[in-house]
Design an enzyme around this catalytic site. Sequence first.
Site, PDB file in Angstrom:
ATOM      1  N   ALA A  10       0.864  -1.177   0.000  1.00  0.00           N
ATOM      2  CA  ALA A  10       0.000   0.000   0.000  1.00  0.00           C
ATOM      3  C   ALA A  10       0.907   1.235   0.000  1.00  0.00           C
ATOM      4  O   ALA A  10       2.122   1.136   0.196  1.00  0.00           O
ATOM      5  CB  ALA A  10      -0.896  -0.013   1.237  1.00  0.00           C
ATOM      6  N   ASN A  12       2.862   4.546   1.152  1.00  0.00           N
ATOM      7  CA  ASN A  12       3.602   4.916   2.368  1.00  0.00           C
ATOM      8  C   ASN A  12       4.317   3.753   3.041  1.00  0.00           C
ATOM      9  O   ASN A  12       4.585   3.807   4.231  1.00  0.00           O
ATOM     10  CB  ASN A  12       2.688   5.612   3.387  1.00  0.00           C
ATOM     11  CG  ASN A  12       2.121   6.896   2.866  1.00  0.00           C
ATOM     12  OD1 ASN A  12       2.821   7.675   2.248  1.00  0.00           O
ATOM     13  ND2 ASN A  12       0.838   7.118   3.108  1.00  0.00           N
ATOM     14  N   GLY A  14       7.336   2.615   1.924  1.00  0.00           N
ATOM     15  CA  GLY A  14       8.776   2.739   1.714  1.00  0.00           C
ATOM     16  C   GLY A  14       9.296   2.118   0.437  1.00  0.00           C
ATOM     17  O   GLY A  14      10.479   1.808   0.326  1.00  0.00           O
ATOM     18  N   LYS A  15       8.431   1.959  -0.559  1.00  0.00           N
ATOM     19  CA  LYS A  15       8.849   1.338  -1.811  1.00  0.00           C
ATOM     20  C   LYS A  15       9.933   2.156  -2.512  1.00  0.00           C
ATOM     21  O   LYS A  15      10.946   1.614  -2.943  1.00  0.00           O
ATOM     22  CB  LYS A  15       7.639   1.137  -2.742  1.00  0.00           C
ATOM     23  CG  LYS A  15       6.601   0.173  -2.189  1.00  0.00           C
ATOM     24  CD  LYS A  15       5.396   0.018  -3.093  1.00  0.00           C
ATOM     25  CE  LYS A  15       4.593   1.277  -3.291  1.00  0.00           C
ATOM     26  NZ  LYS A  15       3.935   1.804  -2.092  1.00  0.00           N
ATOM     27  N   SER A  16       9.733   3.458  -2.625  1.00  0.00           N
ATOM     28  CA  SER A  16      10.726   4.302  -3.297  1.00  0.00           C
ATOM     29  C   SER A  16      12.029   4.363  -2.513  1.00  0.00           C
ATOM     30  O   SER A  16      13.119   4.353  -3.094  1.00  0.00           O
ATOM     31  CB  SER A  16      10.175   5.714  -3.512  1.00  0.00           C
ATOM     32  OG  SER A  16       9.042   5.674  -4.361  1.00  0.00           O
ATOM     33  N   GLU A  85       6.824   2.873  -9.279  1.00  0.00           N
ATOM     34  CA  GLU A  85       5.452   3.056  -9.770  1.00  0.00           C
ATOM     35  C   GLU A  85       5.138   2.035 -10.865  1.00  0.00           C
ATOM     36  O   GLU A  85       4.529   2.326 -11.889  1.00  0.00           O
ATOM     37  CB  GLU A  85       5.231   4.489 -10.275  1.00  0.00           C
ATOM     38  CG  GLU A  85       5.561   5.576  -9.269  1.00  0.00           C
ATOM     39  CD  GLU A  85       4.680   5.573  -8.020  1.00  0.00           C
ATOM     40  OE1 GLU A  85       3.616   4.911  -8.023  1.00  0.00           O
ATOM     41  OE2 GLU A  85       5.065   6.232  -7.040  1.00  0.00           O
ATOM     42  N   GLN A  87       3.048  -0.245 -11.154  1.00  0.00           N
ATOM     43  CA  GLN A  87       1.648  -0.520 -11.479  1.00  0.00           C
ATOM     44  C   GLN A  87       1.226   0.154 -12.779  1.00  0.00           C
ATOM     45  O   GLN A  87       0.279  -0.271 -13.424  1.00  0.00           O
ATOM     46  CB  GLN A  87       0.705  -0.095 -10.338  1.00  0.00           C
ATOM     47  CG  GLN A  87       0.583   1.393 -10.122  1.00  0.00           C
ATOM     48  CD  GLN A  87       1.624   1.970  -9.170  1.00  0.00           C
ATOM     49  OE1 GLN A  87       2.582   1.282  -8.792  1.00  0.00           O
ATOM     50  NE2 GLN A  87       1.445   3.215  -8.768  1.00  0.00           N
ATOM     51  N   CYS A 142      -2.106   0.710   9.062  1.00  0.00           N
ATOM     52  CA  CYS A 142      -3.328   1.507   9.013  1.00  0.00           C
ATOM     53  C   CYS A 142      -3.379   2.369  10.273  1.00  0.00           C
ATOM     54  O   CYS A 142      -2.702   2.090  11.272  1.00  0.00           O
ATOM     55  CB  CYS A 142      -4.513   0.534   8.971  1.00  0.00           C
ATOM     56  SG  CYS A 142      -6.147   1.296   8.907  1.00  0.00           S
ATOM     57  N   CYS A 144      -5.562   2.289  12.397  1.00  0.00           N
ATOM     58  CA  CYS A 144      -6.067   1.449  13.493  1.00  0.00           C
ATOM     59  C   CYS A 144      -4.996   0.526  14.065  1.00  0.00           C
ATOM     60  O   CYS A 144      -5.223  -0.131  15.072  1.00  0.00           O
ATOM     61  CB  CYS A 144      -7.279   0.636  13.034  1.00  0.00           C
ATOM     62  SG  CYS A 144      -6.856  -0.739  11.936  1.00  0.00           S
TER      63      CYS A 144
END
Length: 186
Positions: A10, A12, A14-16, A85, A87, A142, A144
């Site tokens: 998802a 945020n 830390g992929k980049s 990116e 996707q 999340c 939560c």
Amino acid sequence: MAKLFFRYAAMNAGKSTALLQVAHNYEERGHRVLIYTARVDDRFGEGFVTSRLGPQRQAATFDDTTDFRAEAARSPGVACILVDEAQFMTPAQVQTLHELAHLQNIPAICYGLRTDFRGELFPGSATLLALADEMDEMKTICDCGRKATMNMRVDAQNRKVTEGAQVEIGGNSRYRSVCGRCFRSS
């Protein structure tokens, strides 16, 4: 033997940041890498892989017309192809990266979202899920406290948006990383 990797999460997660670290590791050892990011994602300026933590690096951009096979041919001795990116790649582009890994021994490491704000696969992600030799889910949380697996688009009042174009570029003011329960109950 080289592989096609898909590292997804998802927003945020830390992929980049991870992509920038991998590039640094290769280059610190004297290897050349090709780094790409989607032309459509110009939040930090066109042609930059940017971590929300701050590190940024210039990168080549890709769109639907980019031919990764030709790009690799123009870069003899490249040790790895890194795609941020991911996707936004077309299925054909993912097929090409798979071929480059298996026929030309050039690993390709792709970072991206698995699903859109409706919980539907992006075409590039669907093909990566089908062809990647290795997949790694990167984790974020999340609000939560559960593991966030979904990307929820929100409006100016922070309410869930359920309709619209699949691609709408935006950051924290437009999207939230949420768990499945918060995605379904919002």
